[in-house]
Design an enzyme around this catalytic site. Structure first.
Site, PDB file in Angstrom:
ATOM      1  N   LYS A   1     -24.726 -13.562  29.799  1.00 53.23           N
ATOM      2  CA  LYS A   1     -23.991 -14.185  30.894  1.00 53.23           C
ATOM      3  C   LYS A   1     -24.474 -13.762  32.277  1.00 53.23           C
ATOM      4  O   LYS A   1     -24.075 -14.359  33.276  1.00 53.23           O
ATOM      5  CB  LYS A   1     -22.482 -13.957  30.753  1.00 53.23           C
ATOM      6  CG  LYS A   1     -21.889 -14.437  29.449  1.00 53.23           C
ATOM      7  CD  LYS A   1     -22.330 -15.843  29.021  1.00 53.23           C
ATOM      8  CE  LYS A   1     -21.654 -16.964  29.717  1.00 53.23           C
ATOM      9  NZ  LYS A   1     -20.479 -17.468  29.057  1.00 53.23           N
TER      10      LYS A   1
ATOM     11  N   SER B   1     -20.461 -11.287  18.356  1.00 50.09           N
ATOM     12  CA  SER B   1     -21.076 -12.618  18.346  1.00 50.09           C
ATOM     13  C   SER B   1     -22.536 -12.530  17.912  1.00 50.09           C
ATOM     14  O   SER B   1     -23.035 -13.423  17.221  1.00 50.09           O
ATOM     15  CB  SER B   1     -20.951 -13.300  19.710  1.00 50.09           C
ATOM     16  OG  SER B   1     -21.756 -12.678  20.689  1.00 50.09           O
TER      17      SER B   1
HETATM   18  N1  PMP Z   1     -21.403 -14.221  22.875  1.00 52.73           N
HETATM   19  C1  PMP Z   1     -20.767 -13.545  23.836  1.00 52.73           C
HETATM   20  C2  PMP Z   1     -20.363 -12.130  23.592  1.00 52.73           C
HETATM   21  C3  PMP Z   1     -20.466 -14.191  25.048  1.00 52.73           C
HETATM   22  O1  PMP Z   1     -19.810 -13.520  26.010  1.00 52.73           O
HETATM   23  C4  PMP Z   1     -20.839 -15.554  25.225  1.00 52.73           C
HETATM   24  C5  PMP Z   1     -20.507 -16.248  26.492  1.00 52.73           C
HETATM   25  N2  PMP Z   1     -19.123 -16.559  26.624  1.00 52.73           N
HETATM   26  C6  PMP Z   1     -21.500 -16.212  24.187  1.00 52.73           C
HETATM   27  C7  PMP Z   1     -21.763 -15.498  23.027  1.00 52.73           C
HETATM   28  C8  PMP Z   1     -21.852 -17.683  24.249  1.00 52.73           C
HETATM   29  O2  PMP Z   1     -22.708 -18.096  25.267  1.00 52.73           O
HETATM   30  P1  PMP Z   1     -22.524 -19.511  25.973  1.00 52.73           P
HETATM   31  O3  PMP Z   1     -21.373 -19.400  26.921  1.00 52.73           O
HETATM   32  O4  PMP Z   1     -23.827 -19.723  26.695  1.00 52.73           O
HETATM   33  O5  PMP Z   1     -22.267 -20.546  24.941  1.00 52.73           O
END
Ligand code: PMP
Length: 365
Positions: A59, A301
């Site tokens: 991010k 994630s």
């Molecule tokens: N994993 C984490 C820990 C995140 O903070 C985010 C962003 N919210 C994402 C995945 C996903 O990225 P994006 O917002 O580009 O879809």
């Protein structure tokens, strides 16, 4: 000045051969790293380690894009307060960028997200306004909007702004293509939060490398995209109501309780070839395996995306090359379920080790 210094022996480094004018110039250009132990032998599996960004997540790219594009358009004026609803990483990235560039930052965040995220943002100078977890992502967003409207602040709008996917188109996608230009890329695996990563990289891969299969993932108990149910939106593209397929899940940063406008582009334009759900606990397990077997320390994630990448790897044709996104560092999850089984005190095995030699025992051992 003579800088020649012949290495003595062993591994050496030579610096980046440049100096940086600001922390924000260190965003991006994250490394793709081979998985050596966990990957099945018939494929090559790589991870793109977004925790190499200065505030340790993907991010940082978005945060920099939001601030710099708004500076250029005149939407953000010197010293103006920035406000955003964020589950953490966008807030931490914004806090880093705002600190470096001199903007006050207010973040709204549901009180269900990990404590260290709040404290990190406050340490970086941001104000964190908590919202009730029962009001979910929708409540966080409404609070940020209320504060922006009441005070004339700049609302970052990560879920709707066009500069979100744009930065991934201009940086993440270019980096992937540069790094895999010789080897080629058969599969690219990602999850979504705002959808910026998948929509930005999807735009480029679909055009430039149409043979690369894009695999998208979401939590098994919150399959918003998988449900096929459309999201109701306001005129600005923000969610009008929460999505009925949403349930709270442990994969922080993934799948809010609505389908973001930024993600909608990937759905409408078929940027992904397959959608594979993953249960949060499985993601946590794989984050642990990545740490212990590869020395790669990512969050829930990242572990979840990797769990899906391993499924893809198992059934991929021999010789396939796969790239899996790892969005952030595992250090962001110390107070989350990811660390639940990790002891604070010595385990039995550690106590036995301590007692196996004569000196320096703990008093109660
Ligand atoms: N994993 C984490 C820990 C995140 O903070 C985010 C962003 N919210 C994402 C995945 C996903 O990225 P994006 O917002 O580009 O879809």
């Amino acid at each position: 000045m003579d800088i020649s210094h012949a290495p003595t022996q062993g591994r050496t480094t030579d610096g980046r051969a440049r100096l940086y004018d600001s922390i924000v110039d260190t965003v991006g250009d994250t490394p793709c790293i081979k998985i050596n132990t966990l990957a099945p032998e018939h494929v090559e599996l790589y991870v793109k380690a977004e925790f190499f960004n200065p505030a340790a997540s993907v991010k940082d790219r978005l945060a920099l894009s939001i601030i710099e594009e708004a500076e250029q358009s005149g939407e953000l004026t010197p010293g103006q307060t920035v406000v955003e609803a964020t589950s953490g990483n966008t807030g931490i990235g914004l806090a880093m960028v705002c600190a470096a560039k001199g903007y006050p930052l207010v973040v709204t965040m549901a009180d269900s997200f990990s404590i260290e995220r709040r404290r990190l943002m406050r340490f970086l100078g941001a104000k964190v306004v908590l919202t009730p977890r029962t009001a979910k992502g929708f409540g966080m967003y409404q609070k940020a909007k209320e504060l922006a409207d009441a005070n004339g602040w700049f609302l970052a709008r990560q879920f709707e702004t066009s500069v979100n996917a744009k930065i991934h188109e201009n940086t993440t996608a270019r980096e992937i293509m540069a790094d895999f230009k010789d080897k080629g890329l058969d599969y690219w695996v990602t999850g979504y939060g705002t959808g910026g990563t998948v929509s930005g990289v999807g735009r480029v891969l679909r055009k430039q490398w149409p043979d690369t299969k894009i695999i998208l993932s979401e939590p098994a108990n919150a399959q918003l995209v998988g449900s096929g149910e459309a999201q109701e939106r306001t005129a600005e593209g923000a969610p009008a109501v929460g999505h009925s397929a949403f349930e709270p899940h442990p994969i922080q940063g993934w799948t809010p309780d609505f389908i973001p406008l930024v993600l909608q582009e990937s759905i409408d334009r078929n940027y992904f070839d397959e959608l594979i759900p993953v249960p949060g606990p499985v993601g946590i397990e794989w984050a642990g395996k990545l740490a212990r077997s590869e020395g790669i320390f990512t969050g829930i994630s990242g572990g979840s995306t990797f769990a899906v990448a391993m499924q893809v790897a198992d059934r991929a044709e021999a010789g396939s090359t796969i790239l899996c996104m790892l969005p952030d560092t595992g250090e962001r999850y110390l107070s989350s379920p990811m660390f639940e089984g990790i002891a604070e005190d010595m385990t039995e095995e550690e106590t036995a080790l301590s007692l196996s030699t004569p000196g320096y025992h703990m008093p109660d051992a």
